[in-house]
Design a protein around this motif. Sequence first.
Motif, PDB file in Angstrom:
ATOM      1  N   ARG A  53      -5.824   0.185 -12.702  1.00 42.20           N
ATOM      2  CA  ARG A  53      -5.886  -0.008 -11.245  1.00 42.20           C
ATOM      3  C   ARG A  53      -6.635   1.111 -10.549  1.00 42.20           C
ATOM      4  O   ARG A  53      -7.328   0.881  -9.557  1.00 42.20           O
ATOM      5  CB  ARG A  53      -4.475  -0.159 -10.683  1.00 42.20           C
ATOM      6  CG  ARG A  53      -3.894  -1.525 -11.061  1.00 42.20           C
ATOM      7  CD  ARG A  53      -2.532  -1.735 -10.516  1.00 42.20           C
ATOM      8  NE  ARG A  53      -2.564  -1.962  -9.078  1.00 42.20           N
ATOM      9  CZ  ARG A  53      -1.477  -2.172  -8.346  1.00 42.20           C
ATOM     10  NH1 ARG A  53      -0.289  -2.190  -8.931  1.00 42.20           N
ATOM     11  NH2 ARG A  53      -1.573  -2.360  -7.062  1.00 42.20           N
ATOM     12  N   VAL A  54      -6.531   2.329 -11.054  1.00 43.07           N
ATOM     13  CA  VAL A  54      -7.312   3.426 -10.491  1.00 43.07           C
ATOM     14  C   VAL A  54      -8.792   3.135 -10.715  1.00 43.07           C
ATOM     15  O   VAL A  54      -9.612   3.296  -9.812  1.00 43.07           O
ATOM     16  CB  VAL A  54      -6.924   4.788 -11.112  1.00 43.07           C
ATOM     17  CG1 VAL A  54      -7.916   5.871 -10.720  1.00 43.07           C
ATOM     18  CG2 VAL A  54      -5.519   5.190 -10.691  1.00 43.07           C
ATOM     19  N   SER A  58      -1.394   5.877  -4.102  1.00 41.90           N
ATOM     20  CA  SER A  58      -0.621   4.741  -4.594  1.00 41.90           C
ATOM     21  C   SER A  58       0.834   5.137  -4.862  1.00 41.90           C
ATOM     22  O   SER A  58       1.581   4.353  -5.451  1.00 41.90           O
ATOM     23  CB  SER A  58      -1.242   4.191  -5.878  1.00 41.90           C
ATOM     24  OG  SER A  58      -0.972   5.042  -6.977  1.00 41.90           O
ATOM     25  N   GLY A  63     -13.057  -0.517  -4.518  1.00 41.78           N
ATOM     26  CA  GLY A  63     -12.658   0.012  -3.216  1.00 41.78           C
ATOM     27  C   GLY A  63     -13.553   1.127  -2.712  1.00 41.78           C
ATOM     28  O   GLY A  63     -13.892   1.186  -1.542  1.00 41.78           O
ATOM     29  N   GLN A  64     -13.950   2.021  -3.614  1.00 45.82           N
ATOM     30  CA  GLN A  64     -14.741   3.172  -3.193  1.00 45.82           C
ATOM     31  C   GLN A  64     -16.182   3.102  -3.681  1.00 45.82           C
ATOM     32  O   GLN A  64     -16.971   4.006  -3.427  1.00 45.82           O
ATOM     33  CB  GLN A  64     -14.069   4.450  -3.676  1.00 45.82           C
ATOM     34  CG  GLN A  64     -12.673   4.572  -3.112  1.00 45.82           C
ATOM     35  CD  GLN A  64     -12.138   5.974  -3.229  1.00 45.82           C
ATOM     36  OE1 GLN A  64     -12.844   6.920  -3.508  1.00 45.82           O
ATOM     37  NE2 GLN A  64     -10.842   6.111  -2.994  1.00 45.82           N
ATOM     38  N   VAL A  82      -6.570   8.921  -5.375  1.00 44.93           N
ATOM     39  CA  VAL A  82      -6.231   7.496  -5.490  1.00 44.93           C
ATOM     40  C   VAL A  82      -4.823   7.344  -6.069  1.00 44.93           C
ATOM     41  O   VAL A  82      -4.022   6.540  -5.588  1.00 44.93           O
ATOM     42  CB  VAL A  82      -7.267   6.751  -6.362  1.00 44.93           C
ATOM     43  CG1 VAL A  82      -6.796   5.353  -6.721  1.00 44.93           C
ATOM     44  CG2 VAL A  82      -8.610   6.688  -5.642  1.00 44.93           C
ATOM     45  N   HIS A  83      -4.515   8.128  -7.082  1.00 39.48           N
ATOM     46  CA  HIS A  83      -3.198   8.045  -7.721  1.00 39.48           C
ATOM     47  C   HIS A  83      -2.092   8.460  -6.747  1.00 39.48           C
ATOM     48  O   HIS A  83      -1.053   7.787  -6.657  1.00 39.48           O
ATOM     49  CB  HIS A  83      -3.175   8.926  -8.966  1.00 39.48           C
ATOM     50  CG  HIS A  83      -1.917   8.805  -9.761  1.00 39.48           C
ATOM     51  ND1 HIS A  83      -1.561   7.656 -10.422  1.00 39.48           N
ATOM     52  CD2 HIS A  83      -0.924   9.686  -9.990  1.00 39.48           C
ATOM     53  CE1 HIS A  83      -0.405   7.836 -11.027  1.00 39.48           C
ATOM     54  NE2 HIS A  83       0.005   9.058 -10.775  1.00 39.48           N
ATOM     55  N   TYR A 143      -0.220   3.545  -9.557  1.00 39.85           N
ATOM     56  CA  TYR A 143      -1.432   3.029 -10.204  1.00 39.85           C
ATOM     57  C   TYR A 143      -1.657   3.729 -11.539  1.00 39.85           C
ATOM     58  O   TYR A 143      -1.653   4.949 -11.622  1.00 39.85           O
ATOM     59  CB  TYR A 143      -2.669   3.267  -9.337  1.00 39.85           C
ATOM     60  CG  TYR A 143      -2.862   2.338  -8.177  1.00 39.85           C
ATOM     61  CD1 TYR A 143      -1.875   1.453  -7.781  1.00 39.85           C
ATOM     62  CD2 TYR A 143      -4.039   2.341  -7.451  1.00 39.85           C
ATOM     63  CE1 TYR A 143      -2.052   0.610  -6.709  1.00 39.85           C
ATOM     64  CE2 TYR A 143      -4.231   1.502  -6.371  1.00 39.85           C
ATOM     65  CZ  TYR A 143      -3.238   0.636  -6.003  1.00 39.85           C
ATOM     66  OH  TYR A 143      -3.429  -0.190  -4.941  1.00 39.85           O
ATOM     67  N   ALA A 187     -10.215   0.213 -11.048  1.00 38.51           N
ATOM     68  CA  ALA A 187     -10.600  -0.873 -10.144  1.00 38.51           C
ATOM     69  C   ALA A 187     -10.778  -0.350  -8.718  1.00 38.51           C
ATOM     70  O   ALA A 187     -11.722  -0.742  -8.024  1.00 38.51           O
ATOM     71  CB  ALA A 187      -9.547  -1.979 -10.175  1.00 38.51           C
ATOM     72  N   GLU A 188      -9.906   0.528  -8.277  1.00 37.89           N
ATOM     73  CA  GLU A 188     -10.023   1.094  -6.931  1.00 37.89           C
ATOM     74  C   GLU A 188     -11.308   1.912  -6.796  1.00 37.89           C
ATOM     75  O   GLU A 188     -11.998   1.832  -5.789  1.00 37.89           O
ATOM     76  CB  GLU A 188      -8.808   1.960  -6.601  1.00 37.89           C
ATOM     77  CG  GLU A 188      -8.911   2.722  -5.302  1.00 37.89           C
ATOM     78  CD  GLU A 188      -9.021   1.855  -4.059  1.00 37.89           C
ATOM     79  OE1 GLU A 188      -9.573   2.328  -3.051  1.00 37.89           O
ATOM     80  OE2 GLU A 188      -8.560   0.700  -4.080  1.00 37.89           O
ATOM     81  N   LEU A 189     -11.619   2.698  -7.810  1.00 39.07           N
ATOM     82  CA  LEU A 189     -12.851   3.485  -7.769  1.00 39.07           C
ATOM     83  C   LEU A 189     -14.071   2.571  -7.721  1.00 39.07           C
ATOM     84  O   LEU A 189     -15.000   2.794  -6.948  1.00 39.07           O
ATOM     85  CB  LEU A 189     -12.949   4.400  -8.984  1.00 39.07           C
ATOM     86  CG  LEU A 189     -11.932   5.535  -9.072  1.00 39.07           C
ATOM     87  CD1 LEU A 189     -12.058   6.237 -10.409  1.00 39.07           C
ATOM     88  CD2 LEU A 189     -12.096   6.510  -7.934  1.00 39.07           C
TER      89      LEU A 189
END
Length: 63
Positions: free
Chosen positions: A43-44, A35, A51-52, A31-32, A39, A46-48
């Motif tokens: 934000r990482v 980005s 998003g995932q 993820v990092h 991120y 939030a993505e986990l």
Amino acid sequence: MSTSGYYEWKQRGESARARADRELTATITEVHIASRGTYGAPRVHAELRLGQRIRVVANVWPG
């Protein structure tokens, strides 16, 4: 610790927790990198989570 106990521990396989932590660390790294390194932890996280759809407690990240 006894010598036999040490060698028994050393030959044991990876625990489920260690495996999950290793996989989570790899996902966080992906993820990092995706980005382009922009991120941070919020934000990482939030993505986990969004998003995932990976359930992660922010203050228990491996590492």
